[in-house]
Design a protein around this motif. Structure first.
Motif, PDB file in Angstrom:
ATOM      1  N   LYS A 376       0.896  -1.254  -0.025  1.00  0.00           N
ATOM      2  CA  LYS A 376      -0.267  -0.366   0.690  1.00  0.00           C
ATOM      3  C   LYS A 376       0.864   1.179  -0.150  1.00  0.00           C
ATOM      4  O   LYS A 376       0.198   2.377  -1.142  1.00  0.00           O
ATOM      5  CB  LYS A 376      -0.430   0.046   1.370  1.00  0.00           C
ATOM      6  N   TYR A 383      -5.254   9.606   0.436  1.00  0.00           N
ATOM      7  CA  TYR A 383      -5.507  10.386   2.206  1.00  0.00           C
ATOM      8  C   TYR A 383      -4.145  12.183   2.081  1.00  0.00           C
ATOM      9  O   TYR A 383      -4.212  12.574   2.357  1.00  0.00           O
ATOM     10  CB  TYR A 383      -5.117   9.445   3.139  1.00  0.00           C
ATOM     11  N   LYS A 390      -6.268   8.512   7.619  1.00  0.00           N
ATOM     12  CA  LYS A 390      -7.100   7.854   6.874  1.00  0.00           C
ATOM     13  C   LYS A 390      -8.478   6.777   7.883  1.00  0.00           C
ATOM     14  O   LYS A 390      -9.230   6.622   6.891  1.00  0.00           O
ATOM     15  CB  LYS A 390      -5.455   6.306   7.080  1.00  0.00           C
ATOM     16  N   LYS A 444     -13.192   2.755  -2.165  1.00  0.00           N
ATOM     17  CA  LYS A 444     -12.480   2.898  -0.731  1.00  0.00           C
ATOM     18  C   LYS A 444     -11.703   1.489   0.611  1.00  0.00           C
ATOM     19  O   LYS A 444     -10.632   1.151   0.243  1.00  0.00           O
ATOM     20  CB  LYS A 444     -13.281   4.416   0.081  1.00  0.00           C
ATOM     21  N   ASP A 448      -8.012   0.277   0.937  1.00  0.00           N
ATOM     22  CA  ASP A 448      -7.967   0.465   2.192  1.00  0.00           C
ATOM     23  C   ASP A 448      -7.033  -0.222   2.387  1.00  0.00           C
ATOM     24  O   ASP A 448      -6.413  -1.280   3.231  1.00  0.00           O
ATOM     25  CB  ASP A 448      -9.024   0.048   2.974  1.00  0.00           C
TER      26      ASP A 448
END
Length: 474
Positions: A376, A383, A390, A444, A448
Motif C-alpha cells: 500500500k 489520503y 485515514k 475506498k 484500504d
C-alpha cells in the motif's frame, strides 16, 4: 619343684626360604599372565594380575612399573603416577619407571615435574630418544601455558582456547587446562561447547570426578550466568566459595549476578507501576553492571525499548539483536516500531526473520499485514494527496477535496511558468483521482485493503474527472 630352663631347640629355616621362593615364583606367574592380557589390550584383567603380583612380592619395582603402564592405558594417570613413583623408589635406576612417571606428570599438566623425570632418564641413558622427545614436549607445554596466561590477561580468549587445545593434546587429563578452556569458551559466548559432557572439553566430567573442585563449580556457574539462568548460577558460585572462600572470580561473578538480578527486577516492577522514567534509569543501570553478560543485556535493551520513544526504541531493539541475533522478542518489538513509524520494508524484513525461525500462524499474520502495508505504501497515498487522515469522514474528504482542487486548479496558475503550470496540473489531476476513490465506498474499501485498483478494473475515471468534481462544488 623344678626351675624353668631355656632350651635351645633347632630351628628349621628351610620351609620359610621355600615359602619366599614360592611367592616369587607365584608373583612371576601373575606377572606373565598380566603381560598376556596387556598384549591383548585387556587392561582391566592385566591390572588385576599385576596387583596380585605386587601383593605376592611388594618389593619388585617392575611389577609397579607394569601396573603403572596398565593404569596409563586406562587413563587413570594419578594412580599410575603413584605406582611409577613407588617403582623408582624401589629402584632409582629403573629408566622405564622414571619415563612413566614423567609421562604421568605431563598428562596431568605438570610439565616441570615431567621434565625433571625425563632429565633423570637422560642421565642414565644420554641417547634415549623417547626421553629427548618427551623433554621437548614438556618445554612446549610450558610455553603454551605461558602464552595462555598472557592472552588471558589481554582478554584474548580465542588465543587462550587455541593454547589450551594444544596443551590438552599433550596433557589430556589436566583438569586445570580443561577449566581454563571452558571459562574462555563461556566468555566467548560458546556455552554449549563450554558445557559439553565430552571429557576432552569441560567441567561436567571434572565435577563427576571431584565434586569439591571450586574452579569447575565456578565455570559451570559462569555458563549458567551468561545464559541468563542467574538463580542457578548463584547456587554454583556459592558452592564454589564454600569450597574455596578466597576464590576471587567466583566472588565477583556472584556479586554481579545478584546485582544484575536485583536491578532488572526493580526495573520490571517500575514498568508494571507505569513509572517509565524510573524503569528506564533502572534498566540503564543494570546494563552497566556486566557488559560481558550478552543474553541478560539483550533482554535489558529489549525491556528498555518499551519505555522509550519509537526511534529510540528501535535503536535499543537493534542493540539487543546485535548481542543476541536469535532473540525473537527483540525482532518482534522492533518490527512493531517500524510499523508504527511506517518503515514497512524494515518491518517486513524483521517479520520474515521471525517467521523463518518460528513458523506460527500469528507470525504469518504479522508478516502478511506488514507485506500488505508495504504494498500500500508504494501506491499513491490518496489520503496524503487530500491532506486527511485515514479515518476521515465523507464530509471531511469532500471539504479537503474542494480546498485542494481550488489550490491546484489550472486557472489559478495561468500566469505561472510552463514548468509550474505543468506541476500544478499534475497535482490537480491527482486530487481528482484521490477523490474518485475515497468518495466511493466500494473503491475506498478496496483501496484500504491494498487492492490495485488500476489493474483489477475497479478504477475508472470516466465522467468523474477532476474538472467535473471541481465544478460540482463550484
Amino acid at each position: 619343684k623344678m626351675a624353668a630352663v631355656d632350651i635351645d631347640m633347632p630351628v628349621d629355616t628351610e620351609p620359610q626360604i621355600r615359602d619366599q621362593e614360592d611367592l616369587e615364583r607365584e608373583a612371576e606367574g601373575f606377572k606373565e599372565q598380566g603381560n598376556a592380557y596387556y598384549s591383548k589390550k585387556d587392561y582391566s584383567e592385566a591390572f588385576n594380575y599385576y596387583t596380585k603380583a605386587i601383593d605376592a612380592c611388594p618389593r619388585n619395582a617392575s611389577y609397579y612399573g607394569n601396573r603403572a603402564a596398565t593404569l596409563m592405558m586406562l587413563s587413570r594417570f594419578r594412580e599410575a603416577l603413584e605406582d611409577s613413583q613407588q617403582a623408582v623408589r624401589l629402584d632409582d635406576c629403573f629408566m622405564k619407571g622414571h619415563l612413566r612417571e614423567g609421562k604421568c606428570h605431563m598428562s596431568l599438566g605438570n610439565a616441570m615435574a615431567g621434565s625433571r623425570c625425563f632429565q633423570k632418564v637422560l642421565e642414565l641413558d644420554p641417547s634415549n630418544k623417547e626421553a629427548k622427545q618427551e623433554k621437548k614436549n614438556a618445554a612446549a607445554l610450558l610455553e603454551y601455558e605461558k602464552m595462555a596466561d598472557f592472552s588471558f590477561e589481554k582478554r584474548d580468549f580465542r588465543k587462550v582456547v587455541y593454547c589450551m587445545d594444544r596443551a590438552l593434546a599433550l596433557a589430556p587429563a589436566c583438569h586445570r587446562f580443561k577449566i581454563r578452556k571452558a571459562e574462555c569458551l563461556a566468555l566467548l559466548g560458546r556455552y554449549p561447547e563450554a558445557q559439553s559432557p565430552l571429557p576432552y572439553v569441560i567441567s561436567y566430567d571434572i565435577l563427576r570426578m571431584d565434586s569439591t573442585n571450586a574452579d569447575a563449580l565456578y565455570v559451570r556457574g559462569l555458563c549458567l550466568y551468561y545464559e541468563d539462568c542467574i538463580d542457578k548460577a548463584v547456587q554454583f558460585f556459592v558452592q564454589a566459595l564454600r569450597m574455596a572462600p578466597d576464590h576471587e572470580k567466583a566472588r565477583l561473578a556472584c556479586r554481579n549476578a545478584k546485582a544484575l538480578k536485583a536491578k532488572k527486577e526493580e526495573g520490571n516492577q517500575a514498568f508494571k507501576n507505569c513509572n517509565y522514567e524510573a524503569a528506564y534509569l533502572l534498566y540503564t543501570e543494570a546494563l552497566a553492571i556486566d557488559p560481558n553478560n550478552i543474553k541478560t543485556n539483550a533482554k535489558l535493551y529489549c525491556n528498555r525499548a518499551t519505555v522509550k520513544k519509537l526511534n529510540q526504541a528501535i535503536d535499543d531493539c537493534t542493540s539487543a539483536i546485535k548481542l543476541d541475533d536469535t532473540y525473537i522478542k527483540a525482532y518482534l518489538r522492533r518490527a512493531q516500531c517500524y510499523m508504527d513509524t511506517e518503515q514497512y520494508e524494515e518491518a517486513v524484513r524483521d517479520y520474515e526473520k521471525v517467521y523463518q525461525t518460528e513458523k506460527t500462524s500469528d507470525h504469518k499474520h504479522l508478516l502478511k499485514t506488514a507485506q500488505m502495508e508495504l504494498k500500500k505504501s508504494k501506491r499513491k497515498d490518496y489520503y496524503k494527496v487530500l491532506g486527511v487522515g485515514k479515518n476521515a469522514t465523507e464530509d471531511e474528504i469532500k471539504k479537503a477535496y474542494r480546498k485542494r482542487a481550488l489550490m491546484h486548479h489550472p486557472d489559478r496558475h495561468s500566469g505561472a511558468t510552463p514548468e509550474v503550470q505543468k506541476e500544478e496540473e499534475k497535482k490537480f489531476k491527482e486530487v481528482g483521482e484521490a477523490f474518485t476513490v475515497l468518495s466511493d465506498p466500494k473503491k475506498k474499501m478496496r483501496y484500504d485493503n491494498g487492492h490495485d485498483l488500476e489493474n483489477d478494473g475497479s478504477f475508472d475515471g470516466g465522467d468523474s474527472g477532476p474538472g467535473n468534481f471541481f465544478f460540482q462544488f463550484g
